[in-house]
Design an enzyme around this catalytic site. Structure first.
Site, PDB file in Angstrom:
ATOM      1  N   GLU A   1      26.898 111.484 -33.593  1.00 59.04           N
ATOM      2  CA  GLU A   1      27.923 111.004 -32.410  1.00 59.04           C
ATOM      3  C   GLU A   1      27.439 109.503 -32.929  1.00 59.04           C
ATOM      4  OE1 GLU A   1      26.968 112.134 -28.627  1.00 59.04           O
ATOM      5  OE2 GLU A   1      27.970 110.571 -27.415  1.00 59.04           O
ATOM      6  N   ARG A   2      28.751 108.782 -32.862  1.00 55.69           N
ATOM      7  CA  ARG A   2      29.159 107.383 -33.289  1.00 55.69           C
ATOM      8  C   ARG A   2      28.795 107.294 -34.668  1.00 55.69           C
ATOM      9  NH1 ARG A   2      32.922 107.281 -29.454  1.00 55.69           N
ATOM     10  NH2 ARG A   2      31.825 107.927 -27.535  1.00 55.69           N
ATOM     11  N   GLU A  60      25.957 110.177 -18.042  1.00 55.76           N
ATOM     12  CA  GLU A  60      26.962 110.884 -18.678  1.00 55.76           C
ATOM     13  C   GLU A  60      26.824 112.245 -18.713  1.00 55.76           C
ATOM     14  OE1 GLU A  60      27.085 108.493 -22.394  1.00 55.76           O
ATOM     15  OE2 GLU A  60      28.519 107.219 -21.160  1.00 55.76           O
ATOM     16  N   ARG A  67      29.773  98.798 -12.602  1.00 60.18           N
ATOM     17  CA  ARG A  67      28.903  99.498 -13.724  1.00 60.18           C
ATOM     18  C   ARG A  67      28.022  98.623 -14.130  1.00 60.18           C
ATOM     19  NH1 ARG A  67      30.926 102.506 -19.353  1.00 60.18           N
ATOM     20  NH2 ARG A  67      29.095 102.217 -20.454  1.00 60.18           N
ATOM     21  N   LYS A  89      19.275  99.013 -22.813  1.00 61.47           N
ATOM     22  CA  LYS A  89      20.474  98.614 -23.815  1.00 61.47           C
ATOM     23  C   LYS A  89      20.361  97.044 -23.548  1.00 61.47           C
ATOM     24  CE  LYS A  89      23.316 102.547 -24.186  1.00 61.47           C
ATOM     25  NZ  LYS A  89      24.436 103.251 -24.485  1.00 61.47           N
ATOM     26  N   ASP A 102      27.685  98.162 -22.639  1.00 61.45           N
ATOM     27  CA  ASP A 102      27.318  99.136 -23.932  1.00 61.45           C
ATOM     28  C   ASP A 102      27.815  98.615 -25.032  1.00 61.45           C
ATOM     29  OD1 ASP A 102      26.734 101.544 -24.986  1.00 61.45           O
ATOM     30  OD2 ASP A 102      28.582 102.480 -24.450  1.00 61.45           O
ATOM     31  N   GLU A 153      29.673 101.134 -33.135  1.00 57.87           N
ATOM     32  CA  GLU A 153      30.497 101.770 -32.538  1.00 57.87           C
ATOM     33  C   GLU A 153      31.611 100.879 -31.871  1.00 57.87           C
ATOM     34  OE1 GLU A 153      28.813 103.798 -29.194  1.00 57.87           O
ATOM     35  OE2 GLU A 153      30.563 104.311 -28.293  1.00 57.87           O
ATOM     36  N   TRP A 184      35.844 105.007 -16.163  1.00 58.14           N
ATOM     37  CA  TRP A 184      34.344 104.731 -16.914  1.00 58.14           C
ATOM     38  C   TRP A 184      33.683 103.389 -16.316  1.00 58.14           C
ATOM     39  CZ3 TRP A 184      31.834 108.038 -19.868  1.00 58.14           C
ATOM     40  CH2 TRP A 184      32.604 109.385 -20.304  1.00 58.14           C
TER      41      TRP A 184
END
Ligand code: GCW
Length: 685
Positions: A165-166, A292, A342, A366, A371, A399, A547
């Site tokens: 993933e990524r 998610e 968000r 994070k 993100d 990413e 999102w």
């Protein structure tokens, strides 16, 4: 050709005759009396390097002898005073610290590599080899070091079908076709790369734990996890697994995964006991829950402390740790709903739970509230929970920063984040002092990151992206190191000492983050990318989607109002004075203006330019700067092997195409929205 495989562990032959003679006099023989996989790894590395760099085959003694030129071991076994060191000097270091000392009297030349533990010795060996590969004299050396962070971790986002993933550099080195690749040599070389820059923990599967991967904690796969853990252990790297919160249902045959259910608790306790039979020093779990579409405690009306503590209880008897991710937000937001933000989510979910987590839970946060965009403010959760262990999560995988096609050296960005003053305990409460555990005295602390490697020959796709892996490790070992020094070391280790190569590549690396930012989404607003794969511009790609990533551009202006008075109130989550600084248009820094405020295109920045003119100027400039990167790189033709030269050259041309697309789409979009022409009359479509 080795195609970049050796990365920064080239161990090229030393060509300078006097340095070669100096190093050779130390690399005649080595004495080590302790036996541990880690010490053996240190000896193996020194032996390999002595061979490659000096053409020397060292004699290895497993007892002390005056004949030995290198003495290696922990402070308990080495009589350090004999070499002019005080016992306290080593004893007072933390567990991973070390001293390298050279003794060069008339008739004796010796090198002592002494660690507080065997891990320190291994780090000393790698540092010694770095000194030599960067052409430093080691006569008169007295080098003392210890890491400033406790956990220095890597998270693989590898799936068992072999995909990552990524991932931007091939497939997984761990898995293939729903099993293990079995290529343990490659894993050992990865362990060497990680250990050489001080990484001491790794989770080996994606935080999105799908059906097959859920079985990693079963007897079906644990023997192979054990093999991998054995390899990493020898390099001082502790192995972790990402787990599926719904495992009790999926593989345990239970009807529920409710963290307060006694049957579920018992299931996890037994599961953990089983894992430790295979891997006695297993690190613990990384968990993405209620995020998610992954299962989590919310499904059972429990909170995240309930969920994390249930796993922590099971791990506690074995000193295991739960890394519980805070990337929890509503990913099914209605874009019409202007009240949900968000950016607020992690703080809103977790801050109220401070004090409720067991002491072997670590919240993994994070670096920014969204993100891993090219520019974000620091997550306000960092430093806000005095009673809860925290680590910060970076993304080495690019990413949102060019996917290892575009050049983007991230060390300067991470450095800015680490040195940001949160003011959590008054002025000077920098992020690095929080995540290293010194402000609140966390039991567990440190930094983790998403890995950027795959099975491409050169590990990272773009050879220059190796610098991010190297730089991540070096920077979190010591956040006071400068980006310049880290870049300088990496270039010399990777390409050698040619002055032209060093200055050119270093300059390209150090400029690259700002170049990328110039042609990307402007002034901290983020996103504006293509859906799903996240490469290349698509300004409204996520604007009417679920999102929570919007820029709200209209004919008059753009940006997200996150102020307390008229916006989402996100600024409130910061400590003063950051709260006020971000909240006010007058004091909000330009580079984050559109993250915090909605302003007219004609709003004047502190730089003196209007927002719209800033957009035009940076986007024209960014493209030109990429042309400049190509010219700079082309000047190095013939100064390195063709493989690495062409690999980077090809990527730079992809970057140019990308920068052109960003420039023209962004400029055109905002020209059409605003109707304001470019003051310099350049081509906009
Ligand atoms: O933004 C997202 C990435 C996902 C990733 C997620 C996360 C592993 O696009 O691919 O999933 O972040 O950090 O969990």
């Amino acid at each position: 050709a080795e195609k970049g495989y050796k990365a920064w562990l080239q161990y090229n032959e030393i060509t300078d005759e006097s340095l070669k003679a100096e190093y050779s006099s130390y690399f005649a023989s080595l004495s080590v009396t302790e036996d541990s996989p880690i010490l053996n790894a240190a000896v193996e590395e020194l032996t390999l390097a002595a061979n490659a760099m000096l053409g020397k085959d060292m004699t290895i003694y497993n007892y002390f002898t005056d004949d030995a030129t290198i003495i290696l071991g922990t402070y308990q076994t080495i009589d350090v005073e004999e070499y002019g060191l005080s016992a306290d000097e080593v004893k007072n270091l933390n567990d991973e610290g070390y001293v390298i000392k050279s003794v060069n009297q008339a008739d004796t030349k010796k090198l002592v590599l002494v660690g507080k533990t065997d891990k320190g010795v291994l780090y000393a060996a790698f540092q010694l080899l770095r000194f030599m590969q960067t052409s430093n004299s080691i006569d008169g050396l007295h080098h003392v070091e210890q890491p400033k962070n406790q956990f220095r971790m890597m998270n693989q986002w590898d799936n068992m079908d072999g995909s990552i993933e990524r991932g931007y550099s091939g497939n997984s080195i761990f898995y293939d076709e729903n099993g293990f690749t079995g290529d343990l040599t490659r894993i050992k070389d990865y362990a060497r790369l990680l250990s050489s820059v001080g990484i001491n923990a790794i989770s080996i599967n994606n935080v999105n734990v799908w059906e097959v991967e859920t079985n990693l904690i079963t007897s079906k796969f644990l023997p192979e996890v054990q093999q991998i853990a054995d390899i990493f252990r020898a390099y001082g790297v502790q192995t972790f697994l990402s787990i599926n919160f719904a495992s009790p249902i999926q593989i345990g045959g239970l009807a529920t995964a409710d963290p307060l259910d006694a049957g579920v608790q018992k299931w996890w306790a037994e599961k953990v006991e089983e894992i430790y039979k295979y891997i006695p020093d297993f690190g613990g779990f990384v968990v993405k829950a209620d995020s998610e579409h992954r299962p989590g405690p919310f499904f059972y009306d429990r909170d995240h402390a309930d969920g994390a503590n249930m796993l922590a209880e099971a791990l506690a008897p074995f000193n295991g740790v739960v890394f519980w991710r805070c990337f929890v937000y509503n990913c099914l937001q209605d874009w019409r709903d202007r009240s949900t933000d968000r950016a607020r989510a992690a703080f809103d979910h977790f801050k109220p739970l401070d004090g409720k987590f067991l002491d072997n839970v670590v919240l993994q946060i994070k670096n920014g509230p969204m993100d891993f965009q090219v520019r974000e403010p620091i997550s306000p959760l960092i430093g806000s929970m005095e009673k809860t262990n925290q680590v910060m999560e970076f993304q080495v995988a690019q990413e949102y920063t060019g996917q290892q096609k575009d050049l983007c050296f991230l060390v300067p960005q991470w450095k800015e984040y680490l040195k940001f003053d949160t003011h959590a305990k008054g002025e000077g409460t920098t992020v690095d002092s929080i995540v290293n555990g010194s402000v609140y005295d966390f039991k567990y602390s440190g930094i983790t990151a998403v890995s950027n490697i795959g099975n491409d020959a050169n590990w990272t796709g773009n050879t220059l992206a190796q610098a991010n892996l190297f730089g991540y490790g070096r920077l979190i070992w010591n956040p006071d190191a400068t980006s310049e020094d880290i870049a300088d070391d990496w270039v010399r280790l990777t390409f050698g000492d040619d002055k032209n190569v060093v200055e050119t590549v270093k300059g390209m690396l150090l400029d690259s983050w700002h170049i990328y930012e110039n042609y990307n989404a402007p002034l901290g607003v983020g996103w504006m990318i293509n859906q799903h794969h996240h490469y290349g511009p698509n300004i409204d790609g996520y604007e009417y989607d679920v999102w929570g990533t919007y820029h709200f551009s209209d004919r008059d202006g753009m940006g997200v109002d996150r102020t307390m008075e008229t916006g989402t109130g996100y600024t409130e989550q910061y400590f003063s004075p950051n709260k006020e600084i971000y909240n006010s248009l007058e004091t909000c820094p330009d580079e984050l203006l559109l993250f915090f405020h909605h302003v007219p295109y004609t709003y004047e920045l502190k730089s003196g330019k209007t927002v719209i003119q800033h957009i035009y100027d940076t986007h024209f400039l960014g493209f030109e700067q990429v042309e400049g990167l190509i010219t700079r790189w082309n000047s190095l033709e013939g100064k390195m092997d063709d493989y690495r030269f062409n690999n980077v050259k090809e990527r730079l041309h992809m970057q140019l195409k990308n920068a052109r697309e960003w420039r023209d789409q962004i400029n055109t979009y905002f020209y059409r929205k605003s109707g304001v022409p470019d003051a310099k009359n350049r081509t906009i479509y």
